[in-house]
Write an enzyme that holds these catalytic residues in place. Structure first.
Site, short mmCIF file in Angstrom:
data_model
loop_
_atom_site.label_atom_id
_atom_site.label_comp_id
_atom_site.label_asym_id
_atom_site.label_seq_id
_atom_site.Cartn_x
_atom_site.Cartn_y
_atom_site.Cartn_z
N HIS A 71 -64.15 85.50 59.11
CA HIS A 71 -62.70 85.38 58.98
C HIS A 71 -62.19 84.12 59.66
O HIS A 71 -61.07 83.70 59.43
CB HIS A 71 -62.04 86.62 59.61
CG HIS A 71 -60.69 86.93 59.05
ND1 HIS A 71 -60.47 87.17 57.71
CD2 HIS A 71 -59.47 87.04 59.64
CE1 HIS A 71 -59.19 87.43 57.50
NE2 HIS A 71 -58.56 87.34 58.66
N ASP A 97 -67.42 87.59 56.03
CA ASP A 97 -66.24 88.16 56.68
C ASP A 97 -66.40 89.68 56.79
O ASP A 97 -66.53 90.37 55.80
CB ASP A 97 -65.00 87.81 55.85
CG ASP A 97 -63.69 88.04 56.58
OD1 ASP A 97 -63.68 88.90 57.48
OD2 ASP A 97 -62.70 87.37 56.25
N GLU A 109 -59.86 95.48 67.52
CA GLU A 109 -59.27 94.70 66.45
C GLU A 109 -57.77 94.89 66.33
O GLU A 109 -57.04 93.95 66.05
CB GLU A 109 -59.94 95.06 65.12
CG GLU A 109 -59.48 94.22 63.95
CD GLU A 109 -59.64 92.74 64.21
OE1 GLU A 109 -58.67 92.00 63.96
OE2 GLU A 109 -60.70 92.31 64.67
N GLU A 110 -57.29 96.11 66.57
CA GLU A 110 -55.89 96.41 66.29
C GLU A 110 -55.07 96.80 67.51
O GLU A 110 -53.87 96.57 67.54
CB GLU A 110 -55.80 97.54 65.25
CG GLU A 110 -56.67 97.34 64.01
CD GLU A 110 -56.35 96.08 63.23
OE1 GLU A 110 -55.42 95.35 63.61
OE2 GLU A 110 -57.05 95.79 62.24
N SER A 143 -55.42 85.41 55.41
CA SER A 143 -55.42 86.79 55.84
C SER A 143 -54.20 87.49 55.24
O SER A 143 -54.09 87.55 54.02
CB SER A 143 -55.44 86.86 57.36
OG SER A 143 -55.89 88.10 57.80
#
Length: 749
Positions: free
Chosen positions: A725, A693, A221-222, A618
């Site tokens: 999301h 989400d 994800e990051e 977001s």
């Protein structure tokens, strides 16, 4: 919160982490507008069904190693299902290679929860053949579909399904010698010998808590790292991540629209709390004993990057919890001992570039990306990690997050992407032996390129504010061979967009902004303004790319001027610009939106700054809500999509990078939380959130709505039933845009 910009339509998805997806399928049917005749047209329906007019365009092109063909994926104009095609470089003819119906016997895909979650992490909302891999010789193609593996032999045109054990197959790869296919199955690594067709298990012990070969949540994800295992160049060994999620708290979000379904248990690491424990092992390709790589995991808990390139040793990049210190290590695969090649540090945070370190094939050294001189630069380092020369200086505008580094070892040249301004990216080349980089493009816009392994061929893409993306194929000398054919529906208009820079002076480098005016714009009138915002780390809204302004043009045609502003904290303006937000999200990002808005109002008389709304998704949803809570004097209405409400409820790697640990920065977390300012609401606010989400949980909007309710503050909440999301469902997309337009018309006009 990897940056992906949009609300999941035209290939721009609006960032923050990802969620376990519900991949709604688009329909070819028109969605009838529920608005007045002024906006009752086909555009919005077409925009939603075609994912912003992106469907039907070639995606993920890959030239074969010798340049005889280019393989790519493409759907129909009104279908999200991708198929595999081949474009012959000699004849210019296209042929369909593989379709879901051909492989499965029907068009119906069956996705496991694990594959759905993986696609959500990668922001993939299409279906069908969403990715493929070429064998090293280019003769075979590996495809995964509905948890099954298929190998297509290009010379014979024959498809072979690989016989795997029952379970969910993830992350399939060819071995470097092309004789094997590996994959993760039931949290362990397996491989099949293609000649014998025999499956073998390489690792053992994987289960629901401990996995072997899978990248953990924050890595996907990051960090932008989606794989958790790596072949050695000689195909004899496999390095793999073992991720132990047992220390991490478990969240069990339930879909309120499906009370019969059991809640999904998810290990979700929150700021200041336990992360997944990760280590790196090396095992023989036939299995056996694992040698564990030894580094100071207490000091450097994040396994950020792993490389095992031809010519180089097993190499890893590890970071401390705050991402302010990192080390590049080489590992002895016999003993597990590591040696330090180089270190980097930053008092705020260090950005990751998953393309480097990139070892040269002759083993003489590697490429490395650093920001120690104030902006990204590309360096050549020797085998011991010592600096050799600067290849791309910070002044060139090198864009590591958009570059697909390609190294021509024969000619000793590196191809990369850079742009003098943050709104455009061009193609460049530089010699490994020194000299000034050479620009290969002169047309402002967004350029991409993918090269054949022998560099005889390049597939290159271009888009700007007036043209949708298109791929063409050319020889190395630049001679154009043809265009990869598109079947996309073309937008009915070119957006009326203006890219400007305001406020540049001795103390301020200025803000890049975009303005989209109605197609029937009257310069004698004053228009209410809608700020379409992201405004956070890792993503830009202001870019020379037509697809990013189609939705804004539709909204502008309802009687607004739509403005976007990239303030401090956004990328491509240098280290100091980006790191200015460190420690707090609640001040500088919003202040810059206000400052730039006032500067635009001074330059453009048609902007009525007494009637300003703001909308985003977001991080943009967070900033939109923050705007009406903290600056009601400027912003008169807000639509906030999937906002992060309390940063204590977002993931560790993203949040701690910018805010630090909550134990050390409680005021920064408090000031950045929307809950802190909830009682101040005095302007209309519409909150929108997908109930499923799992990136920015629905919990966030519920917490803000509860705080507003308890404070006696009127607001609206629109739950998107079963959505994550991403919002790919065409009907939902149309109704969402209409609802937003009505909201702003009611409160600004």
């Amino acid at each position: 919160m990897r940056a992906t910009l949009s609300v999941v339509l035209a290939g721009t998805s609006l960032l923050l982490g990802a969620a376990t997806p519900v991949l709604a399928q688009p329909t070819a049917q028109k969605v009838v507008s529920s608005l007045s005749s002024k906006v009752n047209n086909e555009f919005l329906s077409d925009f939603a069904v075609t994912r912003g007019f992106s469907l039907g365009r070639p995606v993920r092109p890959r030239p074969t190693p010798d340049g005889d063909a280019v393989l790519f994926l493409r759907s129909e104009a009104r279908s999200a299902q991708l198929k595999l095609y081949e474009w012959d470089t000699t004849s210019g003819k296209i042929r369909e290679l593989l379709t879901p119906a051909q492989l499965l016997g029907s068009d119906q895909e069956q996705l496991s929860p694990e594959e759905k979650a993986r696609r959500e992490r990668q922001r993939v909302s299409t279906t069908g053949i969403t990715s493929f891999e070429l064998s090293p010789d280019g003769k075979r193609v590996l495809v995964s579909l509905s948890g099954r593996l298929f190998v297509y032999a290009r010379p014979e045109g024959r498809v072979q399904e690989l016989a795997t054990s029952p379970g969910t197959v993830l992350d399939p790869k060819f071995s470097p010698d092309g004789t094997q296919v590996s994959y993760v199955l039931n949290a362990d690594i397996y491989a099949i010998d293609l000649a014998a067709g025999k499956e073998r298990q390489i690792t053992s012990g994987g289960n629901g808590q401990v996995s072997n070969g899978l990248a953990e949540f924050v890595a996907q994800e990051e960090m932008g790292r989606f794989s958790g295992y790596w072949w050695s160049p000689d195909s004899r060994w496999v390095a793999y991540e073992q991720a132990d999620a047992r220390p991490v708290e478990i969240w069990r979000p339930a879909d309120p629209a499906r009370p019969e379904a059991s809640p999904h248990a998810q290990h979700y690491p929150r700021p200041g709390k336990a992360n997944v424990e990760v280590r790196l092992g090396v095992v023989g390709a036939d299995g056996g004993r694992t040698t564990w790589v030894d580094w100071d995991r207490e000091r450097y808990p994040y396994l950020a990057t792993v490389k095992w390139d031809k010519g180089g040793p097993l190499t890893l990049v590890v970071q401390d919890r705050l991402q302010q210190q990192e080390a590049v290590l080489t590992a002895d695969t016999d003993t597990g001992r590591t040696a330090v090649l180089l270190t980097e540090s930053d008092p705020a945070w260090l950005n990751l570039d998953q393309q480097t370190p990139r070892w040269l094939g002759d083993g003489s050294g590697f490429l490395w990306t650093s920001e120690r001189q104030g902006a990204p630069q590309l360096e050549l380092r020797d085998r011991q990690g010592q600096f050799v020369r600067l290849l791309v200086a910070p002044t060139i505008g090198y864009v590591p997050e958009k570059s697909d580094l390609a190294v021509d070892e024969t000619r000793r040249e590196v191809y990369f992407q850079a742009g003098a301004t943050p709104t455009a990216v061009g193609l460049w080349r530089v010699s490994l032996d020194g000299g000034e980089p050479v620009a290969l493009t002169d047309r402002p816009g967004q350029h991409l390129a993918v090269y054949a392994r022998n560099f005889s061929l390049v597939a290159r893409s271009f888009t700007d504010s007036g043209a949708m993306p298109a791929w063409e194929v050319a020889e190395r000398d630049g001679r154009r061979l043809g265009t990869l054919p598109s079947v996309a529906l073309e937008p009915p208009f070119v957006p009326k967009v203006e890219l400007v820079r305001v406020g540049a002076g001795l103390q301020n480098p200025g803000y890049y902004c975009s303005l989209v005016r109605p197609q029937d714009f009257d310069p004698a009138k004053r228009y209410p303004v809608v700020v379409d915002v992201y405004g956070g780390p890792g993503a830009q809204k202001v870019s020379a790319a037509m697809g990013g302004y189609l939705r804004a043009q539709w909204l502008a045609d309802q009687g607004f001027v739509v403005v976007s502003i990239d303030g401090r904290g956004t990328p491509r303006r240098g280290r100091d610009w980006e790191r200015a937000i460190y420690g707090s999200f609640g001040t500088i990002p919003l202040d810059d939106q206000v400052n730039a808005l006032h500067l635009l109002g001074e330059r453009y008389g048609e902007l009525d700054l007494k009637r300003v709304g703001i909308t985003g998704w977001s991080f943009g949803g967070y900033l939109a809500a923050l705007a009406v809570l903290r600056r009601p004097d400027v912003f008169k209405a807000a639509v906030a999509g999937a906002p992060v409400v309390d940063w204590l409820d977002y993931d560790t790697h993203y949040t701690e990078r910018y805010l630090g640990l909550p134990q050390k920065n409680p005021e920064g977390y408090r000031e950045s939380s929307l809950l802190t300012h909830a009682a101040n609401l005095e302007r209309p606010l519409l909150l929108i959130h997908g109930t499923s989400d799992d990136n920015v949980f629905f919990l966030h909007t519920l917490k803000l709505s509860d705080a507003l309710f308890r404070a006696g503050r009127e607001h609206e909440v629109l739950p998107l039933s079963g959505l994550t999301h991403m919002v790919p469902d065409p009907v939902v997309r149309v109704r969402l845009e209409e609802r937003t337009a009505r909201f702003f018309s009611r409160h600004l006009q």
